[in-house]
Design an enzyme around this catalytic site. Structure first.
Site, mmCIF file in Angstrom:
data_model
loop_
_atom_site.group_PDB
_atom_site.id
_atom_site.type_symbol
_atom_site.label_atom_id
_atom_site.label_comp_id
_atom_site.label_asym_id
_atom_site.label_seq_id
_atom_site.Cartn_x
_atom_site.Cartn_y
_atom_site.Cartn_z
ATOM 1 N N SER A 66 -23.214 26.451 11.752
ATOM 2 C CA SER A 66 -24.280 25.754 12.520
ATOM 3 C C SER A 66 -23.867 24.831 13.499
ATOM 4 C CB SER A 66 -25.169 25.212 11.570
ATOM 5 O OG SER A 66 -24.520 24.401 10.642
ATOM 6 N N LYS A 106 -26.639 26.567 19.918
ATOM 7 C CA LYS A 106 -27.514 27.696 20.656
ATOM 8 C C LYS A 106 -28.557 27.072 21.385
ATOM 9 C CE LYS A 106 -29.103 29.226 16.735
ATOM 10 N NZ LYS A 106 -28.605 28.911 15.568
ATOM 11 N N ASP A 162 -34.199 20.330 19.920
ATOM 12 C CA ASP A 162 -33.668 21.519 21.026
ATOM 13 C C ASP A 162 -34.748 21.712 21.972
ATOM 14 O OD1 ASP A 162 -31.107 22.336 20.464
ATOM 15 O OD2 ASP A 162 -31.916 23.544 18.858
ATOM 16 N N GLU A 190 -33.509 32.185 4.524
ATOM 17 C CA GLU A 190 -34.425 31.562 5.185
ATOM 18 C C GLU A 190 -34.591 32.265 6.468
ATOM 19 O OE1 GLU A 190 -33.641 27.580 5.726
ATOM 20 O OE2 GLU A 190 -34.866 26.983 4.125
ATOM 21 N N THR A 231 -10.734 36.155 15.189
ATOM 22 C CA THR A 231 -11.808 36.880 15.654
ATOM 23 C C THR A 231 -12.501 37.110 14.428
ATOM 24 O OG1 THR A 231 -10.690 39.060 15.653
ATOM 25 C CG2 THR A 231 -10.756 37.684 17.878
ATOM 26 N N CYS A 288 -40.914 1.651 22.134
ATOM 27 C CA CYS A 288 -42.163 1.898 20.816
ATOM 28 C C CYS A 288 -41.858 0.652 20.045
ATOM 29 C CB CYS A 288 -41.981 3.403 20.214
ATOM 30 S SG CYS A 288 -43.583 3.651 19.346
ATOM 31 N N LEU A 289 -41.223 1.093 18.669
ATOM 32 C CA LEU A 289 -41.090 -0.139 17.794
ATOM 33 C C LEU A 289 -40.301 -1.291 18.495
ATOM 34 C CD1 LEU A 289 -41.160 -1.159 14.830
ATOM 35 C CD2 LEU A 289 -39.043 -0.146 14.412
ATOM 36 N N MET A 333 -40.408 -1.942 21.507
ATOM 37 C CA MET A 333 -41.737 -3.064 22.274
ATOM 38 C C MET A 333 -42.322 -3.757 21.228
ATOM 39 S SD MET A 333 -44.898 -2.570 22.612
ATOM 40 C CE MET A 333 -46.354 -2.666 23.765
ATOM 41 N N GLN A 334 -42.661 -3.044 20.209
ATOM 42 C CA GLN A 334 -43.447 -4.076 19.313
ATOM 43 C C GLN A 334 -42.663 -5.254 18.624
ATOM 44 O OE1 GLN A 334 -44.609 -1.147 16.272
ATOM 45 N NE2 GLN A 334 -45.898 0.102 17.564
ATOM 46 N N HIS A 340 -42.819 6.521 25.165
ATOM 47 C CA HIS A 340 -41.376 7.037 25.094
ATOM 48 C C HIS A 340 -41.034 7.611 26.228
ATOM 49 C CE1 HIS A 340 -40.614 6.785 20.348
ATOM 50 N NE2 HIS A 340 -41.927 6.772 20.540
ATOM 51 N N GLU A 353 -38.246 8.193 27.504
ATOM 52 C CA GLU A 353 -37.162 9.171 27.083
ATOM 53 C C GLU A 353 -37.266 10.713 27.001
ATOM 54 O OE1 GLU A 353 -38.062 7.024 24.814
ATOM 55 O OE2 GLU A 353 -38.045 8.114 22.835
HETATM 56 N N1 GLN Z 1 -43.284 2.342 13.367
HETATM 57 C C1 GLN Z 1 -44.051 2.281 14.534
HETATM 58 C C2 GLN Z 1 -45.449 2.932 14.832
HETATM 59 O O1 GLN Z 1 -45.830 3.514 14.025
HETATM 60 C C3 GLN Z 1 -43.339 2.534 15.994
HETATM 61 C C4 GLN Z 1 -42.922 4.224 16.146
HETATM 62 C C5 GLN Z 1 -41.890 4.558 16.945
HETATM 63 O O2 GLN Z 1 -40.977 3.692 17.281
HETATM 64 N N2 GLN Z 1 -41.954 5.666 17.288
HETATM 65 O O3 GLN Z 1 -46.326 2.463 15.641
#
Ligand code: GLN
Length: 569
Positions: free
Chosen positions: A38, A42, A96, A175, A213, A406-407, A409-410, A532, A534
């Site tokens: 793995s 791919k 991916d 699988e 090979t 996300c987190l 920023m929080q 996000h 990204e």
């Molecule tokens: N845990 C936080 C929430 O649920 C932030 C989630 C995250 O960073 N993707 O709001």
């Protein structure tokens, strides 16, 4: 909205292709399987092929079939499968799909990632509805039919000339069997409108100084036992594969020598499309599916990116503060977004991983001082959170360009509440449900949810930015759309208090008024996004917020250098 804008040249190319290839009426299905081991990449090979076909003006999409039972990877710990990627329509997907989007600039959806769990769920739902009219429901034909239906779902829309389907796992896995059986049937039904690319590994035995090979031969035999004859072989290798080895593999595997390609280790994955094109992978695939290749793929924008990448020697050092830093794939999209942003800013990215669990007031100075920018990562749960507060306080006080996602920023909000607003126990109710200062709290609609899978605030939402904000300047517009994955939010009851103390809520959802972006004006660059950024950054369309963040980090680095030079005078 930036993500919706289509490159005009790409549009023209598609129109040209449609006029000049009127015979191109049927969708071609390209299957990508893997053998031997793995983690061969791919996804990168599938993405590279898609990138080349798209650059030839074809309409392409890629999908991933994952053989695990989870309905989607949303409930998986990053230690299991790395990052969970999120599509615009709010699907929690295999990482991916991130490669697919970054390489092709094409947005994927829920239809682009199917798991065994989803296939079984759909079959079981049909069985309960009585759709099978009293028949015994079996792996063949019912599960395989459901897989085939899912494979062809994107092709049926008429939107694509090529549908590339990557089958997760390794040939020989129990699988993967139903998926490979479905591929066998589809190859038989579709004939020349389908093709199988098999990716294997050719190990180098240093003591014998030889490339071996046999693993490839065994892997192809395994595929043949399942009734699938690969048309194209891509050999992953750390050493160049000579003609003799290529011929040997072709002979033993029933594949034409010109359909055996090497995929040798390259310094960056973004060189893989070119390496494949040099060996004519795109042409061979076209010919084998009955399409006459015309001209060359339009790779100029891609080459421009690579030129910048190779020319960039001056470093920019960004620290990523998170708790999964020992795992390369956990922050895949963030790494790639930073890499793209550094490249477009003509810098070489030096990414320093900083383990948030190990970061504390004693070592923060030593760990963060060498950085030009700090990125505080997304995440869930208490583990490592205190280190994020330490990093954010340090970065805020030292005025280092900082991006919280996300987190992240929080945490910016919580740290500000604790340190600037004097709310010592400020927290998110995710970490402390009984906090008296719940500056981050569960969204109202989340309160009644008990099922964890697919129930977060997911996918793309619009965000309105204040025109004078750093974010608006970065995006060059005030209405943007970015993807979300979270349950908790900035608590609006505190908005005024934060604004008055210097943390501005500069982005909000135009409909719900939820806070999406915070900034501290007056700082060099201190921005937190509930979304996000990204997930939407691609090679040809890098995310503007990352570009702006890295650019601020570069200015800061230059300032630091000037100061050092001055003090040495
Ligand atoms: N845990 C936080 C929430 O649920 C932030 C989630 C995250 O960073 N993707 O709001």
């Amino acid at each position: 909205m930036r993500s919706v804008n289509k490159n005009n040249f790409e549009q023209l190319l598609i129109i040209y292709r449609t006029i000049h290839s009127p015979s191109f009426v049927e969708t071609k299905y390209l299957f990508v399987t893997g053998g031997v081991v793995s983690s061969l990449g791919k996804g990168i090979i599938s993405s590279s092929l898609a990138c080349l076909l798209k650059a030839r003006g074809y309409r392409v999409t890629i999908q991933k079939f994952d053989p695990y039972i989870n309905i989607d990877p949303g409930t998986l710990n990053p230690y299991e499968h790395g990052e969970c990627y999120v599509t615009v329509d709010g699907h929690e997907a295999d990482l991916d799909l991130g490669h697919y989007e970054r390489f092709t600039n094409i947005q994927t959806t829920r239809a682009n990632n199917v798991t065994t769990g989803r296939i079984y769920q759909s079959v079981i739902d049909k069985e309960r509805r009585g759709d099978y009219l009293g028949k015994t429901v079996q792996i063949v034909p019912h599960i395989t039919d459901e897989i085939k239906r899912a494979v062809k779902q994107l092709g049926r829309t008429g939107e694509f000339d090529f549908v590339i389907t990557e089958i997760g796992g390794v040939v020989g896995d129990i699988e993967s069997l139903p998926f490979l059986e479905a591929v066998r049937q589809l190859r038989w039904e579709l004939g020349q409108n389908s093709l199988c690319v098999h990716l294997t590994y050719v190990p180098y035995i240093a003591a014998a100084k030889e490339l071996k090979t046999k693993p490839t031969q065994h892997s192809v035999k395994k595929l043949q036992e399942l009734g699938i004859q690969p048309d194209v072989l891509v050999l992953r290798t750390e050493h160049p594969i000579n003609t003799e080895v290529r011929r040997k593999i072709a002979l033993f595997c029933n594949v034409a020598p010109d359909a055996v390609f090497q995929s040798i280790d390259v310094p960056t994955i973004y060189e893989v499309p070119l390496k494949m094109h040099e060996q004519h992978l795109d042409e061979v695939v076209l010919r084998k599916t009955g399409v006459t290749p015309e001209g060359e793929p339009h790779m100029a924008p891609w080459l421009h990116f690579l030129d910048k990448l190779h020319a960039a020697t001056k470093p920019v050092t960004i620290g990523l503060v998170g708790k999964y830093v020992e795992l390369q794939d956990a922050y895949k999209s963030i790494n790639e977004s930073l890499f793209q942003a550094a490249t477009y800013n003509d810098r070489k990215l030096i990414l320093k991983y900083i383990h948030s669990e190990k970061l504390n007031e004693q070592n923060v100075d030593e760990l963060l001082s060498p950085l030009d920018g700090v990125l505080v990562a997304p995440g869930f749960g208490q583990r490592g959170i205190e280190g994020k507060f330490v990093a954010l306080k340090w970065a805020r006080e030292h005025d280092v360009p900082t991006l919280g996602i996300c987190l992240g920023m929080q945490c910016m909000v919580i740290e500000f509440a604790r340190d600037v607003l004097g709310m010592a126990d400020a927290n998110s109710t995710e970490m402390d449900p009984s906090t008296t200062h719940n500056v981050i709290d569960l969204m109202e609609e989340q309160k009644s949810i008990s099922n964890m899978g697919g129930t977060m605030r997911l996918g793309a939402y619009e965000c309105q930015l204040r025109p004078d904000s750093l974010a608006a300047k970065a995006y060059g517009q005030t209405i943007i759309s970015e993807r979300h994955r979270h349950r908790f939010e900035f608590n609006d009851d505190y908005r005024k208090t934060f604004e008055e103390a210097g943390m501005s809520c500069v982005g909000e959802n135009p409909r719900t008024k939820l806070v999406e972006v915070v900034e501290i004006p007056g700082k060099r660059w201190f921005v937190g996004t509930q979304y996000h950024p990204e997930y939407s950054s691609t090679v040809l369309n890098p995310n503007p917020l990352f570009l702006s963040f890295v650019s601020a980090a570069i200015s800061y680095a230059d300032e630091k250098t000037e100061k050092t030079v001055e003090s040495e005078k």
